[in-house]
Design an enzyme around this catalytic site. Sequence first.
Site, PDB file in Angstrom:
ATOM      1  N   ASP A  15       1.978   6.214 -14.205  1.00  0.00           N
ATOM      2  CA  ASP A  15       3.242   5.652 -13.739  1.00  0.00           C
ATOM      3  C   ASP A  15       2.911   4.396 -12.922  1.00  0.00           C
ATOM      4  O   ASP A  15       1.766   4.202 -12.508  1.00  0.00           O
ATOM      5  CB  ASP A  15       3.953   6.709 -12.884  1.00  0.00           C
ATOM      6  N   ASP A  17       5.430   2.449 -10.214  1.00  0.00           N
ATOM      7  CA  ASP A  17       5.974   2.475  -8.853  1.00  0.00           C
ATOM      8  C   ASP A  17       5.644   3.800  -8.166  1.00  0.00           C
ATOM      9  O   ASP A  17       6.008   4.867  -8.672  1.00  0.00           O
ATOM     10  CB  ASP A  17       7.493   2.287  -8.882  1.00  0.00           C
ATOM     11  N   ASP A 180       3.953  10.054  -9.399  1.00  0.00           N
ATOM     12  CA  ASP A 180       4.345  10.538  -8.068  1.00  0.00           C
ATOM     13  C   ASP A 180       5.653  11.304  -8.063  1.00  0.00           C
ATOM     14  O   ASP A 180       6.144  11.669  -6.996  1.00  0.00           O
ATOM     15  CB  ASP A 180       4.464   9.354  -7.102  1.00  0.00           C
TER      16      ASP A 180
END
Length: 227
Positions: A15, A17, A180
């Site tokens: 991922d 961000d 995250d």
Amino acid sequence: MALPHSADLRLLVFDLDGTLIDSRQDLCNSVNATLDHLGKPHLPDAVIASYIGDGASMLVRRALGDPEGDIHDEEYLQNALTFFLDYYRIHKLDFTYAYDGVLQSLEAIRAAQPHLKMAVLTNKPVNPSRDICRALGLEPFFFQNYGGNSFHSKKPDPHGLQTLMQEASASPGQTVMIGDSIVDILTAQNAGAWSLGCTFGLSSVTLAMDVPSLTCDSPQDWATLFA
């Protein structure tokens, strides 16, 4: 639960961000600039940060108080989204940076496991994603970088991850999705792949909603796991 030995893996998918980069301030500033444009009051950064993870359109909808799509004025919504994207395109690197240890870990993985392919799969639009990776020195590590508008659907739909597995000739058992948020964990599960939850990221609180294969507390842990 543990991940397979790195020698048995063929693909790491990151991922963007909250995983590779801390983009919180630029995203928050862009949302509040959009609210200014619409004559609406600012939102606290912490509130906006909790909206990140499902792409630009959903971020704007949530900021407008419309996560369920109850606003039917498509022209109004499109105006808001267009302003947000135009503003963010200019300001996406004002404060954004790669987390400490990201570059060093990627370098260590590439040096120790040259067979192991790495890619980015984000719900951020693809052009800003690629521009940010290029500007922050991340681009050379990834054979592919796909965004939320690269396919007909976004994460947690597994299509993007499945496409990367096909391009890397990797099976689900040879693939780890690293992110995250719960969105990344569900993406991995939906594709039958492994998942690594990053507890240091922007949406790490959502990791409690499901169980990743493993968690890590810093990007430095990636080198330990995969190099």
